[in-house]
Design an enzyme around this catalytic site. Structure first.
Site: not given
Ligand code: ZN
Length: 143
Positions: A130, A84-85, A42, A47, A126-127
């Site tokens: 963000h 998380c990226l 995701g 991000q 999670h997304e």
């Molecule tokens: Zn993340």
């Protein structure tokens, strides 16, 4: 390029999309590509430094491009290791709803609504976090 922790854009509240243009569709495709290059499941627009309410997800081989997503309902709880990226190398256990009902616009502006379970529910939670400036490390489970 995926933004990392301490980048302020990750802490901002993302702006809703007023009109879904070709640029927005292109941005969604760019996000998907960035997600895949980084082996993510995701990615949210903040991000990559863009404070807009856009997320892309790929779970169980299904791709979701969601504009202005809103979680309408949450049910149950699940806990599993999450990363998380934007927080490379960090992993931690986080509580997430076991089931979410989500509404959003698709990339053509059509309203969609669906129920997600298990892993998909976790990734959506999670997304969407963000988009509200929340990182998973804010929710690390207490032991
Ligand atoms: Zn993340």
């Amino acid at each position: 390029m995926v933004r990392k922790l301490l980048d302020n854009v990750l802490r901002d509240t993302a702006q809703p999309i007023i009109e879904i243009t070709d640029e927005i569709r292109e941005l969604l495709n760019d996000m998907l590509e960035t997600m895949e290059i980084n082996n993510g499941v995701g990615l949210a627009a903040p991000q990559i430094g863009i404070s807009l309410q856009l997320i892309v997800i790929r779970v169980d081989g299904i791709t979701y491009k969601l504009v202005n997503p809103i979680i309408l309902k949450e049910k149950g709880l699940q806990s599993s290791d999450e990363g998380c990226l934007s927080l490379p190398g960090k992993v931690g256990k986080v509580w997430r709803p076991e089931k979410v009902v989500i509404t959003a616009l698709d990339e053509n502006g059509a309203k969609i609504k669906f129920t997600a379970h298990k892993n998909l529910a976790r990734v959506i939670s999670h997304e969407v976090d963000h988009l509200n400036g929340i990182l998973f490390t804010d929710k690390l489970r207490e032991f």
